[in-house]
Scaffold this motif. Structure first.
Motif, short mmCIF file in Angstrom:
data_model
loop_
_atom_site.label_atom_id
_atom_site.label_comp_id
_atom_site.label_asym_id
_atom_site.label_seq_id
_atom_site.Cartn_x
_atom_site.Cartn_y
_atom_site.Cartn_z
N ASN A 33 17.60 26.33 3.46
CA ASN A 33 18.90 27.02 3.40
C ASN A 33 18.90 28.11 2.35
N GLU A 34 18.32 27.79 1.20
CA GLU A 34 18.30 28.76 0.11
C GLU A 34 17.45 29.99 0.49
N PHE A 35 16.33 29.73 1.14
CA PHE A 35 15.45 30.83 1.57
C PHE A 35 16.15 31.71 2.62
N GLU A 36 16.86 31.07 3.55
CA GLU A 36 17.61 31.84 4.56
C GLU A 36 18.65 32.73 3.88
N ASN A 37 19.37 32.15 2.91
CA ASN A 37 20.40 32.94 2.21
C ASN A 37 19.78 34.08 1.41
N ASN A 38 18.73 33.78 0.67
CA ASN A 38 18.15 34.80 -0.21
C ASN A 38 17.45 35.91 0.57
N PHE A 39 16.74 35.54 1.64
CA PHE A 39 16.04 36.58 2.40
C PHE A 39 17.04 37.46 3.15
N SER A 40 18.05 36.84 3.77
CA SER A 40 19.04 37.66 4.50
C SER A 40 19.81 38.55 3.54
N SER A 41 20.12 38.07 2.35
CA SER A 41 20.86 38.97 1.45
C SER A 41 19.95 40.05 0.87
N TYR A 42 18.66 39.76 0.70
CA TYR A 42 17.73 40.81 0.26
C TYR A 42 17.66 41.93 1.30
N ILE A 43 17.55 41.57 2.57
CA ILE A 43 17.46 42.60 3.62
C ILE A 43 18.83 43.24 3.87
N GLY A 44 19.89 42.42 3.81
CA GLY A 44 21.23 42.98 3.97
C GLY A 44 21.91 42.58 5.27
N THR A 45 21.69 41.33 5.71
CA THR A 45 22.44 40.83 6.86
C THR A 45 23.23 39.60 6.45
N GLU A 46 24.19 39.26 7.31
CA GLU A 46 25.07 38.13 7.06
C GLU A 46 24.31 36.78 7.14
N TYR A 47 23.46 36.66 8.19
CA TYR A 47 22.82 35.37 8.46
C TYR A 47 21.31 35.47 8.57
N GLY A 187 2.79 30.73 4.52
CA GLY A 187 1.75 30.08 5.33
C GLY A 187 1.93 30.59 6.74
N GLU A 188 2.50 29.76 7.62
CA GLU A 188 3.09 30.26 8.86
C GLU A 188 4.60 30.26 8.63
N GLY A 189 5.31 31.18 9.25
CA GLY A 189 6.76 31.17 9.12
C GLY A 189 7.37 32.45 9.63
N GLY A 190 8.66 32.41 9.86
CA GLY A 190 9.37 33.60 10.32
C GLY A 190 10.85 33.49 10.01
N MET A 191 11.60 34.57 10.29
CA MET A 191 13.05 34.54 10.06
C MET A 191 13.72 35.48 11.04
N VAL A 192 14.81 34.98 11.62
CA VAL A 192 15.67 35.80 12.48
C VAL A 192 16.86 36.23 11.64
N LEU A 193 17.20 37.51 11.67
CA LEU A 193 18.36 38.00 10.93
C LEU A 193 19.38 38.59 11.89
N THR A 194 20.66 38.44 11.55
CA THR A 194 21.73 39.04 12.35
C THR A 194 23.04 39.02 11.57
N ASP A 195 23.98 39.86 12.03
CA ASP A 195 25.35 39.83 11.51
C ASP A 195 26.29 39.19 12.52
N ASP A 196 25.73 38.86 13.70
CA ASP A 196 26.55 38.46 14.84
C ASP A 196 26.71 36.95 14.89
N GLN A 197 27.96 36.50 14.82
CA GLN A 197 28.29 35.07 14.82
C GLN A 197 27.74 34.34 16.05
N GLU A 198 27.87 34.97 17.23
CA GLU A 198 27.39 34.31 18.46
C GLU A 198 25.88 34.18 18.47
N ILE A 199 25.19 35.25 18.01
CA ILE A 199 23.73 35.21 17.98
C ILE A 199 23.25 34.12 17.03
N VAL A 200 23.88 34.02 15.87
CA VAL A 200 23.42 33.01 14.91
C VAL A 200 23.64 31.60 15.47
#
Ligand SMILES: *Cc1c(COP(=O)(O)O)cnc(C)c1O
Length: 362
Positions: A33-47, A187-200
């Motif tokens: 959860n913390e990584f999702e929050n920190n990475f999305s705020s670094y890039i500049g998306t809501e989620y 290691g292996e990993g990825g992240m989906v970013l979006t501002d859209d409530q339905e997409i998240v």
């Protein structure tokens, strides 16, 4: 040998991994959860929704954005195979358009031509190749005019900027990769970013078997969840990302300063309106075969990204995509070579690369 990639892991990552081990929360947990929050705020998306890889992130991003069976999706063939494979995973059809010879990225003019020819195209997957943002103004104009879904494959472009705005914030959604060779790793990993409530909401369902609560399954989903161990590494790497990117830029600048006068080699082009994060430092040369054997003899690592356009891969030939002829992509596949640019290079390594390359007798 100076390697083409060399991920930097130190005491901080190791310490965080040990904390996860001791906590017993090896799979999902608070680091995710913390990584999702920190990475999305670094890039500049809501989620942010953390995934098992960039590839699974792309799959989820496309599906959650509404790309469905039978849809036609514009994309570039000059990229890693995951970009167009993610379109195939959705049962959709990649429609390849050529790239620009200077930026290596999808050509907005060619996008427009294709859209005029084929009004059935519903979506576009762009790729910010080697860490350089695509031509976003003309692309956004086209996306608005044709009402397209836009997905950004940002797997190589953590922190890359176009006119003051980071990539990953332009589309309906974007996917990043944290494979060890990328600008930062888990290691292996990825992240989906979006501002859209339905997409998240859809993306969250897709990564955990379509399950909003335990043992209730609403849609066909997958197990694409990032582990707490990977997220712990990611948190420490994210703190270092600005320094990593700065070092990559400085290394690229040094290489360009010293190689730009060579008439047989073309250094990377960086338009004034963009900040390149140099996932790769890719040059163009005419007689590449000789050049790469020479690099090998002199113990300089290199990479060829990519030796053939996606539609010439055996898989895509079998699927009937080999009617495409995109001349810029095809000639780039013959000319490109990437030289080491990663943050672990020493001054001596950089000097050696320059010295060796300059002495190449074409
Ligand atoms: C690395 C990469 C991916 C896939 O990421 P993985 O984490 O390796 O699955 C997708 N697209 C591009 C352009 C990449 O470079």
């Amino acid at each position: 040998m100076i390697p083409i990639a060399n991920p930097r892991i130190d005491r901080k990552e190791k310490q965080s991994v040990l904390e996860v081990m001791d906590s017993g929360m090896l799979a999902s947990g608070s680091y995710v959860n913390e990584f999702e929050n920190n990475f999305s705020s670094y890039i500049g998306t809501e989620y942010g929704i953390a995934t098992t890889s960039g590839t699974t992130g792309l799959h989820v991003a496309l599906k959650a954005a509404g790309i469905e069976e039978g849809d036609k999706v514009l994309t570039t063939p000059f990229t890693f195979i995951a970009s167009s494979n993610s379109i195939l995973y959705c049962g959709a059809e990649p429609v390849f358009v050529d790239v620009r010879p200077d930026t290596f990225n999808i050509d907005p003019e060619k996008m427009r031509e294709k859209l005029k020819e084929d009004p059935d195209i519903q979506a576009v997957v762009i790729v910010h190749l080697y860490g350089l943002a695509c031509d976003m103004d003309p692309i956004m104009e086209i996306v608005d005019e044709y009402n397209l879904i836009l997905v950004e494959d940002s797997a190589q472009a953590h922190g890359a900027v176009y006119k003051g705005k980071k990539v990953g914030t332009f589309g309906d959604t974007a996917a990043f990769s944290f494979y060890p060779t990328k600008n930062m790793t888990t290691g292996e990993g990825g992240m989906v970013l979006t501002d859209d409530q339905e997409i998240v909401e859809t993306a969250r369902l897709l990564i955990q078997h379509g399950s909003p609560e335990r043992y209730k399954h609403e849609i066909l989903g997958y197990n694409y969840r990032m582990t707490n161990i990977a997220a712990a590494i990611g948190l420490r790497q994210l703190e270092k990302l600005p320094d990593f990117n700065q070092k990559r830029k400085e290394n690229a600048c040094f290489l360009t300063e010293n190689l730009k006068e060579l008439d047989w080699l073309e250094t990377p082009y960086v338009p004034d309106d963009r900040e390149h994060v140099f996932h790769q430092y890719t040059v163009k040369v005419e007689n590449r075969d000789q050049f790469i054997s020479y690099l090998e003899e002199n113990e300089i690592g290199y990479g060829i990204y990519y030796p053939r356009p996606a539609y010439k891969q055996p898989l895509y030939k079998k699927l009937g995509y080999d009617f495409y002829e995109l001349p810029v992509s095809e000639s780039l596949c013959q000319q490109v070579v990437s030289l080491p640019v990663h943050p672990a290079l020493s001054k001596g390594d950089l000097e050696k690369i320059v010295e060796v390359v300059k002495k190449f007798n074409k």
